[in-house]
Design a protein around this motif. Sequence first.
Motif, PDB file in Angstrom:
ATOM      1  N   THR A  50    -134.658  56.057  61.185  1.00  0.00           N
ATOM      2  CA  THR A  50    -133.984  56.774  60.104  1.00  0.00           C
ATOM      3  C   THR A  50    -134.777  56.706  58.801  1.00  0.00           C
ATOM      4  O   THR A  50    -134.903  57.705  58.080  1.00  0.00           O
ATOM      5  N   GLU A  51    -135.339  55.532  58.517  1.00  0.00           N
ATOM      6  CA  GLU A  51    -136.086  55.349  57.267  1.00  0.00           C
ATOM      7  C   GLU A  51    -137.514  55.886  57.341  1.00  0.00           C
ATOM      8  O   GLU A  51    -138.174  56.028  56.314  1.00  0.00           O
ATOM      9  N   GLY A  52    -137.987  56.157  58.558  1.00  0.00           N
ATOM     10  CA  GLY A  52    -139.355  56.629  58.715  1.00  0.00           C
ATOM     11  C   GLY A  52    -140.385  55.527  58.728  1.00  0.00           C
ATOM     12  O   GLY A  52    -141.580  55.781  58.547  1.00  0.00           O
ATOM     13  N   SER A  53    -139.949  54.285  58.959  1.00  0.00           N
ATOM     14  CA  SER A  53    -140.882  53.164  58.997  1.00  0.00           C
ATOM     15  C   SER A  53    -141.272  52.770  60.416  1.00  0.00           C
ATOM     16  O   SER A  53    -142.031  51.807  60.608  1.00  0.00           O
ATOM     17  N   TYR A  54    -140.772  53.504  61.403  1.00  0.00           N
ATOM     18  CA  TYR A  54    -141.091  53.163  62.798  1.00  0.00           C
ATOM     19  C   TYR A  54    -142.583  53.333  63.075  1.00  0.00           C
ATOM     20  O   TYR A  54    -143.203  54.317  62.666  1.00  0.00           O
ATOM     21  N   ALA A  55    -143.149  52.354  63.801  1.00  0.00           N
ATOM     22  CA  ALA A  55    -144.539  52.422  64.261  1.00  0.00           C
ATOM     23  C   ALA A  55    -144.599  51.785  65.642  1.00  0.00           C
ATOM     24  O   ALA A  55    -143.976  50.742  65.870  1.00  0.00           O
ATOM     25  N   PRO A  56    -145.329  52.378  66.582  1.00  0.00           N
ATOM     26  CA  PRO A  56    -145.424  51.790  67.926  1.00  0.00           C
ATOM     27  C   PRO A  56    -146.025  50.391  67.885  1.00  0.00           C
ATOM     28  O   PRO A  56    -146.868  50.087  67.041  1.00  0.00           O
ATOM     29  N   GLY A  57    -145.578  49.545  68.813  1.00  0.00           N
ATOM     30  CA  GLY A  57    -146.050  48.176  68.870  1.00  0.00           C
ATOM     31  C   GLY A  57    -147.167  47.980  69.870  1.00  0.00           C
ATOM     32  O   GLY A  57    -147.895  48.921  70.215  1.00  0.00           O
ATOM     33  N   LYS A  58    -147.285  46.749  70.355  1.00  0.00           N
ATOM     34  CA  LYS A  58    -148.379  46.385  71.253  1.00  0.00           C
ATOM     35  C   LYS A  58    -148.189  47.003  72.632  1.00  0.00           C
ATOM     36  O   LYS A  58    -147.067  47.078  73.152  1.00  0.00           O
ATOM     37  N   SER A  59    -149.288  47.448  73.219  1.00  0.00           N
ATOM     38  CA  SER A  59    -149.284  47.980  74.577  1.00  0.00           C
ATOM     39  C   SER A  59    -149.906  46.969  75.536  1.00  0.00           C
ATOM     40  O   SER A  59    -150.557  46.010  75.110  1.00  0.00           O
ATOM     41  N   ILE A  60    -149.710  47.200  76.797  1.00  0.00           N
ATOM     42  CA  ILE A  60    -150.322  46.385  77.846  1.00  0.00           C
ATOM     43  C   ILE A  60    -151.287  47.260  78.626  1.00  0.00           C
ATOM     44  O   ILE A  60    -150.946  48.389  79.005  1.00  0.00           O
ATOM     45  N   CYS A  61    -152.481  46.775  78.856  1.00  0.00           N
ATOM     46  CA  CYS A  61    -153.483  47.501  79.637  1.00  0.00           C
ATOM     47  C   CYS A  61    -153.796  46.693  80.892  1.00  0.00           C
ATOM     48  O   CYS A  61    -153.991  45.472  80.819  1.00  0.00           O
ATOM     49  N   PHE A  62    -153.825  47.355  82.023  1.00  0.00           N
ATOM     50  CA  PHE A  62    -154.253  46.708  83.266  1.00  0.00           C
ATOM     51  C   PHE A  62    -154.992  47.733  84.118  1.00  0.00           C
ATOM     52  O   PHE A  62    -154.971  48.937  83.825  1.00  0.00           O
ATOM     53  N   VAL A  63    -155.639  47.272  85.141  1.00  0.00           N
ATOM     54  CA  VAL A  63    -156.475  48.132  85.981  1.00  0.00           C
ATOM     55  C   VAL A  63    -155.917  48.159  87.397  1.00  0.00           C
ATOM     56  O   VAL A  63    -155.605  47.104  87.970  1.00  0.00           O
ATOM     57  N   ILE A  64    -155.746  49.356  87.948  1.00  0.00           N
ATOM     58  CA  ILE A  64    -155.408  49.496  89.361  1.00  0.00           C
ATOM     59  C   ILE A  64    -156.667  49.884  90.118  1.00  0.00           C
ATOM     60  O   ILE A  64    -157.579  50.520  89.552  1.00  0.00           O
ATOM     61  N   THR A  65    -156.750  49.519  91.367  1.00  0.00           N
ATOM     62  CA  THR A  65    -157.959  49.780  92.156  1.00  0.00           C
ATOM     63  C   THR A  65    -157.750  50.787  93.274  1.00  0.00           C
ATOM     64  O   THR A  65    -158.718  51.204  93.913  1.00  0.00           O
ATOM     65  N   ARG A  66    -156.495  51.151  93.543  1.00  0.00           N
ATOM     66  CA  ARG A  66    -156.216  52.127  94.595  1.00  0.00           C
ATOM     67  C   ARG A  66    -155.575  53.365  93.992  1.00  0.00           C
ATOM     68  O   ARG A  66    -154.652  53.226  93.187  1.00  0.00           O
ATOM     69  N   PRO A  67    -156.018  54.555  94.361  1.00  0.00           N
ATOM     70  CA  PRO A  67    -157.101  54.841  95.307  1.00  0.00           C
ATOM     71  C   PRO A  67    -158.501  54.630  94.715  1.00  0.00           C
ATOM     72  O   PRO A  67    -159.474  54.601  95.455  1.00  0.00           O
ATOM     73  N   LYS A  68    -158.581  54.476  93.381  1.00  0.00           N
ATOM     74  CA  LYS A  68    -159.860  54.192  92.744  1.00  0.00           C
ATOM     75  C   LYS A  68    -159.572  53.478  91.433  1.00  0.00           C
ATOM     76  O   LYS A  68    -158.471  53.591  90.873  1.00  0.00           O
ATOM     77  N   PHE A 308    -152.471  57.766 104.829  1.00  0.00           N
ATOM     78  CA  PHE A 308    -151.891  57.080 105.988  1.00  0.00           C
ATOM     79  C   PHE A 308    -152.566  55.731 106.218  1.00  0.00           C
ATOM     80  O   PHE A 308    -151.897  54.707 106.398  1.00  0.00           O
ATOM     81  N   HIS A 309    -153.898  55.718 106.210  1.00  0.00           N
ATOM     82  CA  HIS A 309    -154.617  54.467 106.480  1.00  0.00           C
ATOM     83  C   HIS A 309    -154.380  53.440 105.371  1.00  0.00           C
ATOM     84  O   HIS A 309    -154.271  52.231 105.651  1.00  0.00           O
ATOM     85  N   GLU A 310    -154.286  53.896 104.120  1.00  0.00           N
ATOM     86  CA  GLU A 310    -153.983  52.969 103.031  1.00  0.00           C
ATOM     87  C   GLU A 310    -152.588  52.375 103.186  1.00  0.00           C
ATOM     88  O   GLU A 310    -152.370  51.194 102.890  1.00  0.00           O
TER      89      GLU A 310
END
Length: 370
Positions: A50-68, A308-310
């Motif tokens: 409402t006040e316009g002071s909102y800002a996104p916070g910390k994110s989480i980054c991770f790596v998936i290996t499938r399918p690449k 299927f094989h995965e």
Amino acid sequence: MPSADSSNYSFELLLRAYIDCRKNKRNTASALAFEQDLERNLWQLHEELTEGSYAPGKSICFVITRPKPREVWAADFRDRIVHHLLHNRLAPYFHARFIADSCACIPGRGTLYAAERLEAKVRSITQNWSRPAYYLKCDLENFFVRIDKRILMGLLAPHIDDPWWLWLAEVIMFHDPRQNYELRGNARLIERVPPHKRLASQPGHIGMAIGNLPSQFGANVYLDVLDQFAKHVLHCRHFIRYVDDFVLLHESPDWLNAAKEKMEAVLQDRLHARLNPKKTVLQPIARGIDFVGQVVKPWHRTLRRRTFHEAICRVYEVDDDDLFATANSYFGLFRQASHSHHDRAELTNLLRRRGHCVKTNLTKTYRRSA
């Protein structure tokens, strides 16, 4: 900053966004932390908006290996609520504008919808496989990390008439998660992601994080330019897109080649995107079309062999505690293909060797008794 008082924003909309957000995220650590003092946290978030002071916070980054190997970015639960708030406001209008052949992240238009719709188009253009025709299958190169946020906002802004909602869209779309994030999992896996596929390799206004709702919604808005061009300029009746993969059908391979050149020009000029030459395929339809994890062949759809094989490898390796949920998710995936009995039988045999019972129609497994 525009005032929320003159907009249609209200605490009730924020509460609805919270309810939508928690459906699939309620047991995550950030969701549990937020809900420990739910009323206070929701009201504080409401005041910031409402006040316009909102800002996104910390994110989480991770790596998936499938399918690449690829980066995945996850916003905090608090920010996900705001994502749903904006999505609930904008999505109905844009979904009504999208063509019926735009799939993914649209209610009722998942992979099964895309596969069945492509199969119907194939049967139409080949007159039930009695006439030859060709398909052009394309994929955009490094799509999410090449999205230009300035172009995306240029597509969104003309359809957001309220200044406060426009401000919120800019805050979310232009947020750069690389400024405040935590790397989870094996840090060495990040080295397996090619530099040109990393968000960190792009300028601040380029690239959107895979894994967040605004990225999925923004991708559809971004590529609606391509959809409208294919339908209303190329007049391609048989066109379908799922995220950045799309297929065109036609009786003439020359027409498809010409259409590809025109689409390449539009993608470059209007979206600063380009096709991946390694994943561009032009072949007769009779050879089968690999799309959304299924292969459309004469009179039947089968599961992609790699998928299927995965699945079999995953079910073979997964711990006993996770086997029930994993196996049933794959049964659900297998059932989407019209001809999947043999694949489901293979999965059933593996589950039986691991001590699980399977329903007689090979559609689900049961928990093992203690």
